[in-house]
Scaffold this active site. Structure first.
Site: not given
Ligand code: NAI
Length: 354
Positions: A53, A89, A122, A263
């Site tokens: 991070r 981490k 990452p 998620a």
């Molecule tokens: P991302 O950044 O690709 O997508 C997040 C989406 O949420 C974006 O489209 C953004 O515009 C939207 N967003 C932000 N604030 C919002 C709100 N108030 N209302 C509606 N939409 C909103 O992130 P990603 O990779 O999809 O991750 C989503 C969540 O899952 C994060 O909390 C991340 O920490 C968690 N996560 C992700 C993993 C992964 O494999 N990418 C693994 C484990 C957890």
């Protein structure tokens, strides 16, 4: 220190001792003036896994508290995912003018010196380009090349789908016909919406980015609502896939859903919010159980050199079923029960280290 202790700036050496980590390293590149910390919490079950991070911490103590809390959380996550792996981490202390390349190489050098005890990848603030810098120095890093472990966000989406299937069964129904409200249609939320649609769920979605919401409507026939409305939409399952801390005590009192499964990490603003929701009979699948797909995919690739078989990720459903059954029998929030199960598994691994 509780296993789910939250990040608080606790500057004392006693705090670091109570964190119960195998190693805590603070490293500095004096020439580049780069500072980083690495915590290896527990390797009883296998090598520690955890990303890097990069974050602007207000002070060293806050960053140290964060690296320790995150490493510990990875141990519980690995235990619940049934992986022969533990928690670790790394954090890079970001600042204006930081020599980013030097900072990532600094961490990479320490990871290499740990000789396989800690396997990294990452996290917030770390891009594929940063990981390439790390990979130039150490082999103990998830390849930034998606051809390696596969699409990790898709693995996460698949795991959340498996968790939701088990949740539906717990509620006495099937996914088909369930109304699911997806908050956030990014790397995880968008494929999750597609998978849910294919499984017959009815979708209502929101994203701050209107184009993403429109794409989901076109792909999945989803109903789109403004981002600020998604937590007010009556649904069977609320699926947070945007930010953490979304459910505070106020929202916990009024969320019009039967269940929560998504998620986003640390979906509750605190323990009190989780208890308020549970007291209303709303079933919350612990995020660190539901979102383990990417970890399973990454750790499996590290161990075997092959992408994780889909059924390995679908196994998240068994853990969810076990957690929800025990939580219902004990009348306790599933998050508490999941931590208890993780600790039981860890205690077993410590009795019989690999
Ligand atoms: P991302 O950044 O690709 O997508 C997040 C989406 O949420 C974006 O489209 C953004 O515009 C939207 N967003 C932000 N604030 C919002 C709100 N108030 N209302 C509606 N939409 C909103 O992130 P990603 O990779 O999809 O991750 C989503 C969540 O899952 C994060 O909390 C991340 O920490 C968690 N996560 C992700 C993993 C992964 O494999 N990418 C693994 C484990 C957890």
């Amino acid at each position: 220190m509780r296993p789910d202790a939250r990040i608080e700036p606790v500057p004392s050496l006693e705090f670091l001792a109570a964190a119960d980590c195998e190693r805590i390293l603070v490293v500095r590149d004096r020439r580049a003036d780069a500072l980083a910390a690495i915590a290896v919490h527990d390797t009883s079950a296998g090598p520690a896994h955890g990303g890097i991070r990069r974050w602007r911490y207000p002070d060293l103590a806050t960053g140290m508290a964060d690296v320790v809390a995150l490493a510990r959380a990875m141990t519980w996550k690995c235990a619940l995912a049934g992986l022969p792996a533990g928690g670790g981490k790394a954090v890079i202390f970001d600042r204006d003018g930081l020599d980013r390349r030097a900072a990532y190489r600094l961490v990479a050098g320490e990871v290499e010196r740990l000789g396989g005890r800690f396997f990294t990848g990452p996290d917030v603030g770390t891009t594929a380009e940063d990981l390439r810098e790390v990979a130039a120095v150490t082999q103990f890093v998830a390849s930034p090349d998606p051809a390696g472990a596969g699409d990790l966000a898709l693995a996460t989406a698949r795991g959340v789908l498996a968790a939701m299937r088990a949740l539906a069964r717990h509620l006495g129904c099937e996914l088909a016909g369930l109304r699911v409200a997806v908050q956030g249609l990014g790397a995880v939320g968008a494929p999750l919406a597609r998978l849910l649609h294919a499984a017959g769920a009815r979708l209502v979605v929101a994203d701050l980015d209107a184009a993403r919401a429109a794409a989901s409507a076109a792909d999945c026939g989803a109903e789109v609502v403004p981002a600020e409305r998604i937590t007010a939409v009556p649904c069977d399952v609320f699926a947070p896939c945007a930010l953490g801390g979304v459910i505070d005590e106020d929202l916990a009192r009024r969320l019009p859903a039967r269940a929560v499964c998504g998620a986003a990490n640390n979906v509750f603003s605190g323990d009190a919010a989780a208890r308020v929701l549970a007291a209303r009979g709303v079933v919350a699948v612990p995020d660190f159980v539901a979102n383990a797909g990417a970890l399973i995919a990454g750790a499996t690739f590290h161990r075997t050199g092959l992408p994780a078989p889909p059924e390995r990720i679908d196994g998240i459903a068994d853990t969810v079923a076990a957690v929800l059954a025990r939580a219902a029998a004990a009348g306790r929030p599933p998050g508490e029960v999941a931590l208890e199960i993780a600790q039981e598994r860890l205690a077993e691994a410590r009795r019989n280290p690999r």
